[in-house]
Structures are given as structure tokens and as C-alpha cells.
Design a protein around this motif. Structure first.
Motif, mmCIF file in Angstrom:
data_model
loop_
_atom_site.group_PDB
_atom_site.id
_atom_site.type_symbol
_atom_site.label_atom_id
_atom_site.label_comp_id
_atom_site.label_asym_id
_atom_site.label_seq_id
_atom_site.Cartn_x
_atom_site.Cartn_y
_atom_site.Cartn_z
ATOM 1 N N HIS A 77 0.916 -0.990 -0.063
ATOM 2 C CA HIS A 77 0.001 0.018 -0.082
ATOM 3 C C HIS A 77 0.897 1.225 -0.088
ATOM 4 N N ARG A 78 1.861 1.142 0.794
ATOM 5 C CA ARG A 78 2.694 2.540 1.043
ATOM 6 C C ARG A 78 3.638 2.523 -0.378
ATOM 7 N N VAL A 79 3.892 1.577 -1.008
ATOM 8 C CA VAL A 79 4.664 1.522 -2.371
ATOM 9 C C VAL A 79 3.803 2.263 -3.408
ATOM 10 N N GLU A 80 2.505 1.830 -3.244
ATOM 11 C CA GLU A 80 1.572 2.345 -4.181
ATOM 12 C C GLU A 80 1.282 3.885 -4.221
ATOM 13 N N ALA A 81 1.237 4.122 -2.739
ATOM 14 C CA ALA A 81 0.898 5.596 -2.539
ATOM 15 C C ALA A 81 2.242 6.510 -2.912
ATOM 16 N N ILE A 82 3.554 5.846 -2.721
ATOM 17 C CA ILE A 82 4.832 6.886 -3.166
ATOM 18 C C ILE A 82 4.722 6.912 -4.884
ATOM 19 N N ARG A 83 4.408 5.835 -5.420
ATOM 20 C CA ARG A 83 4.377 5.790 -6.650
ATOM 21 C C ARG A 83 3.609 7.099 -7.176
ATOM 22 N N ALA A 84 2.362 7.014 -6.632
ATOM 23 C CA ALA A 84 1.405 7.827 -6.974
ATOM 24 C C ALA A 84 1.761 9.376 -6.796
ATOM 25 N N GLU A 85 2.461 9.476 -5.563
ATOM 26 C CA GLU A 85 2.597 10.949 -5.271
ATOM 27 C C GLU A 85 3.940 11.478 -5.922
ATOM 28 N N ALA A 86 4.982 10.420 -6.233
ATOM 29 C CA ALA A 86 6.185 10.980 -6.780
ATOM 30 C C ALA A 86 6.212 11.222 -8.063
ATOM 31 N N GLY A 87 5.097 10.428 -8.896
ATOM 32 C CA GLY A 87 5.209 10.390 -10.378
ATOM 33 C C GLY A 87 6.406 9.999 -11.025
ATOM 34 N N VAL A 88 7.153 9.227 -10.157
ATOM 35 C CA VAL A 88 8.536 8.533 -10.918
ATOM 36 C C VAL A 88 8.264 6.888 -10.720
#
Length: 215
Positions: free
Chosen positions: A91-102
Motif C-alpha cells: 500500500h505504501r509503495v503504491e502511495a509513493i508511486r502515485a505521489e512521486a510521479g516517478v
């Protein structure tokens, strides 16, 4: 025809070694932003390194369990990848991907068959999987410890899941690792060092040469 092997040299700290890594023919370079690592690089220095690398080699910033402000700070530098090397949940990985756009690479530590089963948890939330050796109990950091793991454990991994291999690779062992495990890429850090955090130009060149020859 097989896809070309992706070679990542992680833990680069200086412009000089960045140039060495590019000249030797690596595909990716990793910068570690984790204070407890002997390979730690400040945000300011990572900004300089990414600028020098842009358009010449893919860049990846390694973070360990980063908070949102750290993710935003790193994403603003414009790396090609962020590598998550801590105990981040899917869940955290998914959230970071969405937030970072990287694009996100998730390192999954392997020490048992159960660990291999956890790889599947990250396939849909990360853009790339990196399997690494599980650090020994009590270790103060999650990677770059020069340890290998039993590659036979990966025989139970879904063959449709592409992954990069890390964990104790050296110029002497990388060819065998590629032929045995068949990863689409390899990642090395401590295996091309003369001391913790001190990269060796000749070892970097030998690692890349031996990896390319194995494909």
C-alpha cells in the motif's frame, strides 16, 4: 532475441565515478540517500549527479522507508527511478508511486521460500522488482552488505515476473548468477568496492564486462 541485460551500479557518490560508470557501459546508476549507509549522498549532491547524468544513463535514488516530504524532495530532482529498499508495504509503495510521479523499483529481501512468495505482493504496485539478500538479524541497514542468498529459492517465483538480481554480486560471480538465475538485470554496490562506500574503477569495469559476456 533476448532483451539486453540491464546493469545497475549502485552507491555512486562522485562525478568522477559517475563518468567511469557511464563510460564502462552501465544502464543505470544508483544514488543512496540513507544516512546510515556508507554510500549516503546528500540531496544537494544527488541533484548535481542527476544533472550530470541526465540523458546519458538512467538514474535511481535509493530510499529506505521515506516520509512524504523526503519523497517529494527526491522526486523534484527528476530521477528516472526511486528505489524503495525498506520495509514499505504494498500500500505504501503504491502511495509513493502515485505521489512521486516517478517509476518505482521495490527491493524485496530474500532469505526463505516465504520471502519469495511476498514478491507477488509488489508486482502490481511497483514498476520493477529487485530481489536482494535478506540482511542478517540486527543489521543496521537493509542492503549493500555484500551477502548472497540461495538463488535456488527463486525457482518457485512466477516465471512471468521479471526481476533484477542483487545481493553480494561481484565481478567473479556475476556471470554465474546471470546464467543460473536468468534475471533481466543485475545490481551491484559493495561488490565493486575496495572498502565500504569506496568504489573501485577497475572492479566496476570488470563487473560490467563479465556481465555482458554472460548473456
Amino acid at each position: 532475441m533476448a532483451e539486453p541485460l540491464v546493469i545497475k551500479i549502485c552507491g555512486i557518490k562522485t562525478l568522477d565515478l559517475l563518468e567511469t560508470t557511464i563510460a564502462a557501459g552501465a544502464d543505470m546508476v544508483g544514488f543512496v540517500h540513507f544516512v546510515r549507509s556508507p554510500r549516503h549522498v546528500s540531496i544537494e549532491d544527488i541533484a548535481t549527479l542527476i544533472s550530470a547524468a541526465r540523458g546519458r544513463i538512467e538514474t535511481c535514488v535509493l530510499l529506505v522507508n521515506p516520509d512524504n516530504s523526503c519523497v517529494a524532495e527526491v522526486a523534484a530532482l527528476g530521477p528516472d527511478w526511486i528505489q524503495l529498499h525498506g520495509p514499505e508495504s504494498p500500500h505504501r509503495v503504491e502511495a509513493i508511486r502515485a505521489e512521486a510521479g516517478v517509476e518505482i523499483m521495490k527491493a524485496v529481501p530474500i532469505g526463505s521460500a516465504e520471502d519469495v512468495r511476498h514478491v507477488a505482493d509488489f508486482v502490481d504496485v511497483a514498476d520493477r522488482i529487485l530481489v536482494d539478500a535478506k540482511p542478517p538479524k540486527g543489521a543496521d541497514r537493509p542492503g549493500g552488505l555484500g551477502e548472497t542468498f540461495d538463488w535456488a529459492l527463486l525457482e518457485t517465483l512466477d516465471p512471468s515476473v521479471p526481476f533484477m538480481l542483487s545481493g553480494g554480486l561481484t565481478p567473479q560471480t556475476v556471470a554465474e548468477a546471470i546464467r543460473t538465475v536468468r534475471p533481466f538485470g543485475v545490481d551491484v554496490s559493495s561488490g565493486v568496492e575496495s572498502a565500504p562506500g569506496v568504489k573501485d574503477k577497475k572492479l566496476i569495469e570488470a563487473f560490467i564486462r563479465n556481465a555482458r559476456a554472460a548473456v
